[in-house]
Design a protein around this motif. Structure first.
Motif, PDB file in Angstrom:
ATOM      1  N   ALA A  46      22.122   0.579  36.696  1.00 14.95           N
ATOM      2  CA  ALA A  46      22.881   0.486  38.008  1.00 14.95           C
ATOM      3  C   ALA A  46      24.215   1.327  37.542  1.00 14.95           C
ATOM      4  N   ASP A  47      24.448   1.695  36.133  1.00 11.98           N
ATOM      5  CA  ASP A  47      25.553   2.358  35.882  1.00 11.98           C
ATOM      6  C   ASP A  47      25.073   3.683  35.646  1.00 11.98           C
TER       7      ASP A  47
ATOM      8  N   ARG B   5      24.981   7.621  35.945  1.00  8.27           N
ATOM      9  CA  ARG B   5      25.655   8.747  37.008  1.00  8.27           C
ATOM     10  C   ARG B   5      24.936   9.884  36.837  1.00  8.27           C
TER      11      ARG B   5
ATOM     12  N   ASN C  91      26.896  -7.114  36.800  1.00 14.68           N
ATOM     13  CA  ASN C  91      27.265  -5.766  37.703  1.00 14.68           C
ATOM     14  C   ASN C  91      27.101  -5.870  39.124  1.00 14.68           C
ATOM     15  N   GLY C  92      28.384  -5.839  39.476  1.00 18.28           N
ATOM     16  CA  GLY C  92      28.411  -5.983  41.322  1.00 18.28           C
ATOM     17  C   GLY C  92      28.171  -4.572  41.765  1.00 18.28           C
ATOM     18  N   ASP C  93      27.913  -3.490  41.155  1.00 18.53           N
ATOM     19  CA  ASP C  93      27.475  -2.217  41.835  1.00 18.53           C
ATOM     20  C   ASP C  93      26.138  -1.950  42.170  1.00 18.53           C
TER      21      ASP C  93
ATOM     22  N   TRP D 117      24.010  -2.887  44.241  1.00 17.04           N
ATOM     23  CA  TRP D 117      23.478  -2.527  45.634  1.00 17.04           C
ATOM     24  C   TRP D 117      23.810  -1.196  46.008  1.00 17.04           C
ATOM     25  N   ASP D 118      25.236  -0.664  45.831  1.00 13.82           N
ATOM     26  CA  ASP D 118      25.497   0.784  46.204  1.00 13.82           C
ATOM     27  C   ASP D 118      24.805   1.557  45.546  1.00 13.82           C
ATOM     28  N   VAL D 119      24.324   1.499  44.227  1.00 12.36           N
ATOM     29  CA  VAL D 119      23.460   2.335  43.440  1.00 12.36           C
ATOM     30  C   VAL D 119      22.173   2.412  44.073  1.00 12.36           C
TER      31      VAL D 119
ATOM     32  N   ARG E  95      22.509   4.797  47.036  1.00 16.52           N
ATOM     33  CA  ARG E  95      22.416   6.046  46.446  1.00 16.52           C
ATOM     34  C   ARG E  95      21.181   6.565  46.247  1.00 16.52           C
TER      35      ARG E  95
END
Length: 436
Positions: free
Chosen positions: A148-149, A151, A167-169, A171-173, A176
């Motif tokens: 999820a991190d 890049r 890790n709260g990101d 869903w956004d990842v 993408r």
């Protein structure tokens, strides 16, 4: 609110096989997983509609576990992360007699996440390759997991996003990368082990389903009606089809289907996941009308800002051969990229043609076709609409004064079966299949 779990992969709500006793081989595989895997909470926090069962998360089934012999050796790594040295023995990739099965590739530069995923792969009998350099492409046969991190690039659509708890990101990842699932470790380790077991033993890849959007250039042109008819057309052909409500403010497509009192999964129940999103889980929980499954909003757009719509629709590609999404005109720029093609309905007015031109432009790189609908107020012909929008006009739907009553009494699918409507909808379906 109660905590409920999504149905196990491929199992209907009352399937007794989900309660079958685990075999010794399953227990052995589970011992290779992180200790927290025993408290797996695959599913979501929310409540099912009345009558829907809440099922406990389950360990991987014996049919999904490899029977390969245990051999010593480390997993393959092409990045500078050193493989963790386990005191036990690694399991060879693939089943006996089928060397060189599908592998698992993880895109990450986190040693902690690599260690957690590697432990799952050992238990599932799969070979893990960790990639930390951007630009490295995964083999077409690999099951691709993405931190999820992460890049970097080189991540194909249809991957699975993995994250450590907290890790709260994720869903956004997932949105993408057009991921089909999000897995939070260690909570969903058992679910991931089952996915790895099944995926690495497949001898052939299954094709992902198509997503077709329907949107009105203006309000009241009949986009919801056409979405229902188009989904019904594909379902009647024997195609696994899902009708998806993309407009939280539309008060729910289940109303026009006459299904508002029926049990089954609705969008608000998907607002907060605690484990993984999987196509077979979603598919089993979705209600249906005859052969057509659907996912509807409720009357109040509950949790509309927190539901991971793009991820759910992407995940459903693994179960539905066709999804027809009734798109929100106000949110078209965000929703159009979910789709392989979009149908833009335009009223036969000057304003309708101008609005259709704007809608097609809003779709960006997503292929679009146009359809004329309603009374011919301004003598607009298909050629005029095609030239104005740059998108082919593939059908014309004549005004039907009985449709509003059928929408109101929940029988819109039945109205779509009359000859002139079925012919127009078939032309739309043929056009969509031809450009996507």
């Amino acid at each position: 609110m109660t905590s409920a779990h999504i149905l196990g992969p491929g199992a209907p709500p009352t399937d007794p096989r989900r309660r079958a006793r685990r075999t010794a081989s399953e227990a052995a595989a589970d011992r290779a997983l992180p200790a927290a895997a025993g408290a797996c909470t695959v599913g979501y926090s929310g409540s099912y509609p009345q009558g829907h069962q809440s099922l406990d998360a389950h360990h991987p089934g014996s049919a999904g576990l490899p029977r390969g012999a245990h051999v010593p050796g480390a997993h393959a790594w092409d990045g500078p992360i050193a493989p963790r040295l386990y005191t036990g023995q690694a399991v060879s990739a693939g089943a006996p007699g089928r060397p060189g099965g599908r592998g698992v590739r993880l895109f990450t530069d986190s040693p902690d996440l690599a260690e957690a995923v590697d432990a799952v792969c050992i238990g599932a009998g799969a070979q893990l390759t960790v990639t930390r350099e951007s630009g490295a492409a995964a083999a077409s046969s690999d099951l691709v997991l993405v931190d999820a991190d992460w890049r970097g690039d080189g991540v194909p659509p249809g991957c699975v996003v993995v994250a450590l708890a907290g890790n709260g990101d994720a869903w956004d990842v997932a949105t993408r990368f057009q991921a089909t699932a999000v897995v939070v470790l260690p909570h969903a380790a058992a679910w991931l082990a089952e996915l790895v077991s099944r995926s690495t033993q497949q001898t052939a890849e299954s094709a992902l389903g198509r997503v077709y959007g329907v949107v009105g250039a203006t309000g009241g042109v009949g986009a919801s009606t056409v979405a229902c008819w188009l989904a019904g057309h594909f379902a009647a052909r024997g195609t696994d089809t899902a009708l998806v409500d993309g407009d939280p403010l539309g008060t729910g497509l289940d109303l026009v289907l006459g299904e508002e009192t029926e049990d089954g999964l609705r969008w608000p129940e998907l607002h907060q996941f605690s484990g993984a999103v999987a196509a077979d889980q979603l598919w089993a929980a979705m209600p249906r009308v005859d052969a057509l499954r659907y996912l509807s909003w409720d009357r109040h757009a509950t949790h509309a800002d927190t539901v991971p719509s793009a991820t759910v629709i992407s995940a459903l590609r693994g179960a539905a051969a066709v999804q027809v999404v009734d798109l929100s005109r106000a949110d078209l720029a965000r929703q159009a990229p979910w789709c392989d093609a979009v149908v833009v309905l335009a009223p036969r007015t000057v304003r309708g043609v101008l609005a259709a031109e704007h809608a097609v432009l809003t779709c960006g790189a997503v292929p679009a076709v146009t359809v004329l609908a309603g009374l011919n107020v301004a003598d607009v012909e298909p050629r005029v609409l095609a030239e104005a929008t740059g998108a082919p006009c593939v059908a014309t739907l004549a005004f039907d004064p009985r449709v509003p009553q059928h929408l109101d009494d929940g029988s819109v699918l039945r109205r779509g079966r009359i000859s002139r409507h079925t012919k127009a909808v078939a032309r739309i379906a043929d056009a969509l299949e031809g450009i996507s």
